[in-house]
Write a protein that holds these residues in place. Structure first.
Motif, PDB file in Angstrom:
ATOM      1  N   ILE A 261     -27.245  -8.149 -20.493  1.00 52.92           N
ATOM      2  CA  ILE A 261     -28.630  -7.668 -20.550  1.00 52.92           C
ATOM      3  C   ILE A 261     -29.392  -7.949 -19.252  1.00 52.92           C
ATOM      4  CG2 ILE A 261     -28.776  -7.829 -23.057  1.00 52.92           C
ATOM      5  CD1 ILE A 261     -30.464 -10.393 -22.645  1.00 52.92           C
ATOM      6  N   GLU A 262     -28.777  -8.693 -18.358  1.00 53.88           N
ATOM      7  CA  GLU A 262     -29.391  -9.011 -17.072  1.00 53.88           C
ATOM      8  C   GLU A 262     -28.959  -8.038 -15.978  1.00 53.88           C
ATOM      9  OE1 GLU A 262     -31.727 -11.437 -16.592  1.00 53.88           O
ATOM     10  OE2 GLU A 262     -31.640 -11.647 -18.769  1.00 53.88           O
ATOM     11  N   ARG A 263     -28.419  -6.882 -16.367  1.00 56.18           N
ATOM     12  CA  ARG A 263     -28.010  -5.878 -15.379  1.00 56.18           C
ATOM     13  C   ARG A 263     -29.228  -5.120 -14.864  1.00 56.18           C
ATOM     14  NH1 ARG A 263     -23.691  -2.494 -18.810  1.00 56.18           N
ATOM     15  NH2 ARG A 263     -25.501  -2.477 -20.182  1.00 56.18           N
ATOM     16  N   ALA A 264     -29.113  -4.675 -13.626  1.00 60.87           N
ATOM     17  CA  ALA A 264     -30.148  -3.828 -13.042  1.00 60.87           C
ATOM     18  C   ALA A 264     -29.466  -2.839 -12.108  1.00 60.87           C
ATOM     19  CB  ALA A 264     -31.168  -4.665 -12.270  1.00 60.87           C
ATOM     20  N   GLY A 265     -30.105  -1.702 -11.914  1.00 59.66           N
ATOM     21  CA  GLY A 265     -29.542  -0.693 -11.028  1.00 59.66           C
ATOM     22  C   GLY A 265     -30.633   0.130 -10.380  1.00 59.66           C
ATOM     23  N   LEU A 266     -30.280   0.789  -9.291  1.00 57.40           N
ATOM     24  CA  LEU A 266     -31.235   1.618  -8.558  1.00 57.40           C
ATOM     25  C   LEU A 266     -30.486   2.719  -7.816  1.00 57.40           C
ATOM     26  CD1 LEU A 266     -34.250   1.902  -7.642  1.00 57.40           C
ATOM     27  CD2 LEU A 266     -33.633   0.507  -5.661  1.00 57.40           C
ATOM     28  N   THR A 267     -30.989   3.932  -7.909  1.00 57.14           N
ATOM     29  CA  THR A 267     -30.459   5.049  -7.146  1.00 57.14           C
ATOM     30  C   THR A 267     -30.949   4.908  -5.706  1.00 57.14           C
ATOM     31  OG1 THR A 267     -30.584   6.428  -9.113  1.00 57.14           O
ATOM     32  CG2 THR A 267     -30.398   7.556  -7.004  1.00 57.14           C
ATOM     33  N   VAL A 268     -30.015   4.974  -4.740  1.00 54.53           N
ATOM     34  CA  VAL A 268     -30.360   4.769  -3.333  1.00 54.53           C
ATOM     35  C   VAL A 268     -29.712   5.862  -2.488  1.00 54.53           C
ATOM     36  CG1 VAL A 268     -30.189   3.166  -1.369  1.00 54.53           C
ATOM     37  CG2 VAL A 268     -30.459   2.260  -3.693  1.00 54.53           C
ATOM     38  N   SER A 269     -30.514   6.535  -1.671  1.00 52.33           N
ATOM     39  CA  SER A 269     -29.943   7.507  -0.732  1.00 52.33           C
ATOM     40  C   SER A 269     -30.185   7.087   0.717  1.00 52.33           C
ATOM     41  CB  SER A 269     -30.481   8.913  -0.991  1.00 52.33           C
ATOM     42  OG  SER A 269     -31.874   8.939  -0.915  1.00 52.33           O
ATOM     43  N   SER A 270     -30.909   5.994   0.920  1.00 58.90           N
ATOM     44  CA  SER A 270     -31.145   5.474   2.270  1.00 58.90           C
ATOM     45  C   SER A 270     -30.267   4.255   2.500  1.00 58.90           C
ATOM     46  CB  SER A 270     -32.621   5.106   2.457  1.00 58.90           C
ATOM     47  OG  SER A 270     -33.435   6.236   2.327  1.00 58.90           O
ATOM     48  N   TYR A 271     -29.046   4.517   2.958  1.00 64.59           N
ATOM     49  CA  TYR A 271     -28.101   3.442   3.213  1.00 64.59           C
ATOM     50  C   TYR A 271     -27.135   3.886   4.307  1.00 64.59           C
ATOM     51  CZ  TYR A 271     -24.807   6.186   0.467  1.00 64.59           C
ATOM     52  OH  TYR A 271     -24.009   7.194   0.006  1.00 64.59           O
ATOM     53  N   LEU A 272     -26.431   2.909   4.861  1.00 67.03           N
ATOM     54  CA  LEU A 272     -25.486   3.165   5.947  1.00 67.03           C
ATOM     55  C   LEU A 272     -24.298   2.235   5.768  1.00 67.03           C
ATOM     56  CD1 LEU A 272     -24.917   4.397   8.843  1.00 67.03           C
ATOM     57  CD2 LEU A 272     -26.048   2.365   9.712  1.00 67.03           C
ATOM     58  N   VAL A 273     -23.100   2.770   5.925  1.00 69.48           N
ATOM     59  CA  VAL A 273     -21.892   1.960   5.866  1.00 69.48           C
ATOM     60  C   VAL A 273     -21.310   1.886   7.265  1.00 69.48           C
ATOM     61  CG1 VAL A 273     -19.574   1.750   4.878  1.00 69.48           C
ATOM     62  CG2 VAL A 273     -21.446   2.682   3.493  1.00 69.48           C
ATOM     63  N   ALA A 274     -21.066   0.663   7.726  1.00 73.61           N
ATOM     64  CA  ALA A 274     -20.500   0.448   9.057  1.00 73.61           C
ATOM     65  C   ALA A 274     -19.096  -0.138   8.902  1.00 73.61           C
ATOM     66  CB  ALA A 274     -21.380  -0.505   9.865  1.00 73.61           C
ATOM     67  N   THR A 275     -18.113   0.526   9.487  1.00 79.11           N
ATOM     68  CA  THR A 275     -16.751   0.011   9.426  1.00 79.11           C
ATOM     69  C   THR A 275     -16.605  -1.142  10.403  1.00 79.11           C
ATOM     70  OG1 THR A 275     -16.003   1.629  11.048  1.00 79.11           O
ATOM     71  CG2 THR A 275     -15.785   2.218   8.730  1.00 79.11           C
TER      72      THR A 275
END
Length: 173
Positions: free
Chosen positions: A39-53
Motif C-alpha cells: 500500500i506504500e507504492r507510488a507512481g508517476l508518468t514521466v516524459s522528461s527524462y534522459l538515459v546516459a550509457t
C-alpha cells in the motif's frame, strides 16, 4: 449547446509560456516511474527524462515536486522506470492524474514486485534504478533526480507511447 473547436479553458495564445510550448515540441517516449511496496507504492508518468550509457549507466528525470512518487523514491532510494507502449495510454493518464482510476491506478494492470519497486507486467522494457545520494535539485517547477541503472531489460517494442505538444502521438517509423 455550442460545440467549440478549441478548448474553452485554454490559455490565450499570447499568454502562453513560450519555453513550456518549446519543451512540448521536443516530445518523447512516456515512462512510468514506480517505487515502494504494497500500500506504500507510488507512481508517476514521466516524459522528461534522459538515459546516459556508461559504466555505470545513469538516468536523470524531472519529477513533480509534490508527487507521492518523489517522496517514495527518496524514502526507498529505488525505483522502476518502465517505457510505456501505445496500449498503456489509460495507465499513463491515471498515473499522470488526468484520468480517474477508482481504487487507484495500481488496479489498472497486473504488477510484479522487483527489488527496485513495482513493475507493470505489460511493460517489457524497463530498468531498476538506485537514487544517487544528494542528487535532488529544484529545477523550475520540477525536481531533477539522478539515479544509477542497476538492472535493464529490453523487450518487444511494438508501438511506444509518445507524448508531444500535450497529446499522445503514434510514431510513423
Amino acid at each position: 449547446m455550442t460545440i467549440h473547436t478549441e478548448h474553452p479553458f485554454d490559455t490565450p495564445e499570447g499568454d502562453r509560456d513560450q519555453v513550456r510550448r518549446l519543451r512540448g515540441r521536443i516530445g518523447g517516449t512516456v515512462s512510468l516511474w514506480t517505487s515502494g511496496l504494497g500500500i506504500e507504492r507510488a507512481g508517476l508518468t514521466v516524459s522528461s527524462y534522459l538515459v546516459a550509457t556508461g559504466d555505470p549507466a545513469r538516468v536523470v528525470g524531472l519529477l513533480h515536486a509534490e508527487s507521492d512518487l518523489l517522496d517514495r523514491l527518496e524514502e526507498t532510494g529505488t525505483a522502476v522506470v518502465a517505457l510505456l507502449g501505445a496500449r498503456d495510454q489509460r495507465l499513463a493518464d491515471a498515473f499522470a492524474g488526468v484520468m480517474p482510476a477508482p481504487g487507484g491506478p495500481f488496479r489498472l494492470t497486473e504488477w510484479e514486485q522487483t527489488e527496485w519497486g513495482p513493475r507493470a507486467l505489460s511493460a517489457t522494457t524497463w530498468m531498476g534504478v538506485r537514487l544517487d545520494p544528494a542528487s535532488r535539485h529544484d529545477v523550475g517547477w520540477s525536481v531533477l533526480v539522478e539515479a544509477t541503472v542497476e538492472h535493464a531489460e529490453v523487450g518487444d517494442d511494438e508501438a511506444p507511447l509518445v507524448h508531444r505538444r500535450g497529446r499522445y502521438q503514434r510514431p510513423t517509423a
